[in-house]
Design a protein around this motif. Structure first.
Motif, PDB file in Angstrom:
ATOM      1  N   GLY A 258       1.187   9.781  11.867  1.00 37.78           N
ATOM      2  CA  GLY A 258      -0.177   9.420  11.493  1.00 37.78           C
ATOM      3  C   GLY A 258      -0.334   9.259   9.995  1.00 37.78           C
ATOM      4  O   GLY A 258      -0.974   8.316   9.512  1.00 37.78           O
ATOM      5  N   THR A 259       0.263  10.161   9.234  1.00 38.30           N
ATOM      6  CA  THR A 259       0.205  10.077   7.771  1.00 38.30           C
ATOM      7  C   THR A 259       0.953   8.845   7.274  1.00 38.30           C
ATOM      8  O   THR A 259       0.497   8.150   6.352  1.00 38.30           O
ATOM      9  CB  THR A 259       0.810  11.337   7.138  1.00 38.30           C
ATOM     10  OG1 THR A 259       0.089  12.480   7.606  1.00 38.30           O
ATOM     11  CG2 THR A 259       0.739  11.278   5.627  1.00 38.30           C
ATOM     12  N   VAL A 260       2.103   8.563   7.882  1.00 42.92           N
ATOM     13  CA  VAL A 260       2.906   7.407   7.470  1.00 42.92           C
ATOM     14  C   VAL A 260       2.174   6.101   7.772  1.00 42.92           C
ATOM     15  O   VAL A 260       2.288   5.130   7.015  1.00 42.92           O
ATOM     16  CB  VAL A 260       4.291   7.443   8.145  1.00 42.92           C
ATOM     17  CG1 VAL A 260       5.079   6.168   7.850  1.00 42.92           C
ATOM     18  CG2 VAL A 260       5.072   8.660   7.665  1.00 42.92           C
ATOM     19  N   ARG A 261       1.414   6.057   8.834  1.00 42.90           N
ATOM     20  CA  ARG A 261       0.623   4.854   9.131  1.00 42.90           C
ATOM     21  C   ARG A 261      -0.323   4.543   7.970  1.00 42.90           C
ATOM     22  O   ARG A 261      -0.516   3.388   7.603  1.00 42.90           O
ATOM     23  CB  ARG A 261      -0.181   5.049  10.428  1.00 42.90           C
ATOM     24  CG  ARG A 261       0.653   4.929  11.688  1.00 42.90           C
ATOM     25  CD  ARG A 261      -0.182   5.182  12.937  1.00 42.90           C
ATOM     26  NE  ARG A 261      -1.254   4.211  13.077  1.00 42.90           N
ATOM     27  CZ  ARG A 261      -1.107   2.997  13.611  1.00 42.90           C
ATOM     28  NH1 ARG A 261       0.082   2.609  14.044  1.00 42.90           N
ATOM     29  NH2 ARG A 261      -2.141   2.184  13.733  1.00 42.90           N
ATOM     30  N   GLY A 262      -0.911   5.586   7.405  1.00 38.82           N
ATOM     31  CA  GLY A 262      -1.777   5.376   6.252  1.00 38.82           C
ATOM     32  C   GLY A 262      -1.007   4.838   5.058  1.00 38.82           C
ATOM     33  O   GLY A 262      -1.510   3.979   4.311  1.00 38.82           O
ATOM     34  N   ALA A 263       0.225   5.322   4.873  1.00 38.90           N
ATOM     35  CA  ALA A 263       1.060   4.838   3.772  1.00 38.90           C
ATOM     36  C   ALA A 263       1.460   3.379   3.986  1.00 38.90           C
ATOM     37  O   ALA A 263       1.578   2.608   3.014  1.00 38.90           O
ATOM     38  CB  ALA A 263       2.305   5.717   3.650  1.00 38.90           C
ATOM     39  N   ILE A 264       1.665   2.985   5.233  1.00 38.73           N
ATOM     40  CA  ILE A 264       1.974   1.579   5.539  1.00 38.73           C
ATOM     41  C   ILE A 264       0.790   0.693   5.176  1.00 38.73           C
ATOM     42  O   ILE A 264       0.951  -0.385   4.583  1.00 38.73           O
ATOM     43  CB  ILE A 264       2.335   1.419   7.028  1.00 38.73           C
ATOM     44  CG1 ILE A 264       3.678   2.098   7.331  1.00 38.73           C
ATOM     45  CG2 ILE A 264       2.391  -0.060   7.409  1.00 38.73           C
ATOM     46  CD1 ILE A 264       4.031   2.132   8.807  1.00 38.73           C
ATOM     47  N   SER A 265      -0.408   1.136   5.530  1.00 40.51           N
ATOM     48  CA  SER A 265      -1.614   0.373   5.184  1.00 40.51           C
ATOM     49  C   SER A 265      -1.720   0.184   3.678  1.00 40.51           C
ATOM     50  O   SER A 265      -2.074  -0.896   3.184  1.00 40.51           O
ATOM     51  CB  SER A 265      -2.867   1.095   5.708  1.00 40.51           C
ATOM     52  OG  SER A 265      -2.857   1.162   7.124  1.00 40.51           O
ATOM     53  N   GLU A 266      -1.401   1.248   2.943  1.00 33.81           N
ATOM     54  CA  GLU A 266      -1.441   1.168   1.482  1.00 33.81           C
ATOM     55  C   GLU A 266      -0.393   0.192   0.954  1.00 33.81           C
ATOM     56  O   GLU A 266      -0.636  -0.542  -0.005  1.00 33.81           O
ATOM     57  CB  GLU A 266      -1.219   2.552   0.879  1.00 33.81           C
ATOM     58  CG  GLU A 266      -1.331   2.591  -0.639  1.00 33.81           C
ATOM     59  CD  GLU A 266      -1.189   3.980  -1.206  1.00 33.81           C
ATOM     60  OE1 GLU A 266      -0.947   4.102  -2.422  1.00 33.81           O
ATOM     61  OE2 GLU A 266      -1.331   4.961  -0.442  1.00 33.81           O
ATOM     62  N   ALA A 267       0.781   0.162   1.593  1.00 33.70           N
ATOM     63  CA  ALA A 267       1.840  -0.750   1.163  1.00 33.70           C
ATOM     64  C   ALA A 267       1.414  -2.200   1.342  1.00 33.70           C
ATOM     65  O   ALA A 267       1.701  -3.065   0.498  1.00 33.70           O
ATOM     66  CB  ALA A 267       3.123  -0.474   1.953  1.00 33.70           C
ATOM     67  N   ILE A 268       0.714  -2.489   2.437  1.00 32.29           N
ATOM     68  CA  ILE A 268       0.232  -3.850   2.672  1.00 32.29           C
ATOM     69  C   ILE A 268      -0.787  -4.237   1.605  1.00 32.29           C
ATOM     70  O   ILE A 268      -0.770  -5.356   1.075  1.00 32.29           O
ATOM     71  CB  ILE A 268      -0.373  -3.968   4.087  1.00 32.29           C
ATOM     72  CG1 ILE A 268       0.710  -3.734   5.149  1.00 32.29           C
ATOM     73  CG2 ILE A 268      -1.025  -5.339   4.283  1.00 32.29           C
ATOM     74  CD1 ILE A 268       0.172  -3.601   6.555  1.00 32.29           C
ATOM     75  N   ALA A 269      -1.686  -3.307   1.291  1.00 42.48           N
ATOM     76  CA  ALA A 269      -2.657  -3.568   0.226  1.00 42.48           C
ATOM     77  C   ALA A 269      -1.956  -3.750  -1.119  1.00 42.48           C
ATOM     78  O   ALA A 269      -2.372  -4.582  -1.943  1.00 42.48           O
ATOM     79  CB  ALA A 269      -3.661  -2.412   0.148  1.00 42.48           C
TER      80      ALA A 269
END
Length: 297
Positions: A258-269
């Motif tokens: 779940g935490t890594v999903r947030g980091a993926i979203s940040e990477a896309i941004a």
């Protein structure tokens, strides 16, 4: 903690066949190269109502990102090493580069708000987008709300020419704490009820999610979709797609995910609106994933 995988949905690409035909394409894109060409060509369109077609909607959804990674022959997690593998991962770099290229070239856009890509699709403002099969109900409603004259279609996410067809699959789990007591026992009784074939089939028809009970497949008739009868053909087609020989990919089922999903979203941004290089975004993502795993242990 015991976990039972209950909610399954597949990532698919929903597309507008009428718009593709207008653009001169007689079929949905099956490769990333064709996908990019269509997105860029669509970006030059204007609807009859004067709307500006904007190409491919770039969301920060981690499941969609993982589907692109899977379509390029990769994954984000090594179960044997119990580690996320964003660094030195060509499929991850290629996926982020795709997002960046679409955004920088104007062939992709950031939706105005969460799930706005569905409304834009219903208005004919994009040719296709990646979504969960559990979202068919909302997509169909967007078409109705906007009096769309076309019928949606779906297929797996486009692939590089060197890769077989792939489809991203995401699962969610119900958890039961491993301890004695009436609460745990009641939870177990509820799960036992929920996964009985008849109830599981009813739950799928009402929610649009797949479930892991094989015997429900013969029960999933159109009559069961009383509240969402319009999605029955799409649900059935997607269900059959998963068993048609495509390469399946499932998200990692670990507590740090779940935490890594947030980091993926940040990477896309980072590679789009923040203007970061793919290399720096990957390094930042790997560091965040490593920290998430360490914090979860």
């Amino acid at each position: 903690m015991l976990a039972f995988p209950h909610q399954f949905s597949a990532q698919v690409m929903v597309y507008n066949p009428a718009m593709l035909s207008e653009l001169g394409y007689d079929a949905v894109p099956t490769t990333v190269e064709d996908f990019k060409a269509i997105a860029c060509t669509a970006n030059d369109l204007t609807t009859e109502a004067g709307g500006d077609v904007q190409g491919f909607p770039i969301t920060t959804d981690a499941s969609a990102f993982e589907s692109w990674v899977a379509s390029m022959g990769g994954s984000i997690y090594d179960a044997d090493a119990s580690a996320f593998t964003f660094a030195d991962n060509q499929a991850v770099a290629d996926s982020l580069a795709l997002y960046k290229d679409l955004y920088d070239s104007g062939c992709g856009y950031i939706p105005a708000e969460r799930f706005a890509e569905q409304a834009d699709f219903g208005l004919g403002l994009n040719p296709f987008f990646v979504t969960s099969t559990a979202g068919f109900t909302f997509i169909k409603q967007a078409l109705v709300d906007n009096s769309a004259a076309f019928r949606l279609r779906r297929r797996v996410v486009p692939v590089h020419r060197r890769q077989p067809d792939g489809a991203g699959v995401r699962s969610q789990h119900h958890h039961v704490p491993e301890h004695a007591g009436r609460t745990a026992f009641a939870s177990w009784l509820f799960l036992k009820y929920l996964i009985s074939p008849e109830v599981a089939a009813m739950w799928s028809a009402g929610s649009g999610y797949f479930n892991p009970i094989p015997s429900t497949s013969e029960m999933m008739t159109e009559d069961m979709f009383t509240a969402y009868s319009s999605i029955y053909p799409y649900f059935t087609a997607a269900n059959e797609l998963l068993g048609s020989g495509v390469t399946l990919y499932s998200s990692p089922s670990i507590s740090a995910y779940g935490t890594v999903r947030g980091a993926i979203s940040e990477a896309i941004a980072n590679v789009t609106t923040n203007g970061m290089s793919v290399e720096d975004a990957v390094a930042t993502l790997q560091a965040a994933a490593d920290q998430a795993v360490a914090d979860s242990q």
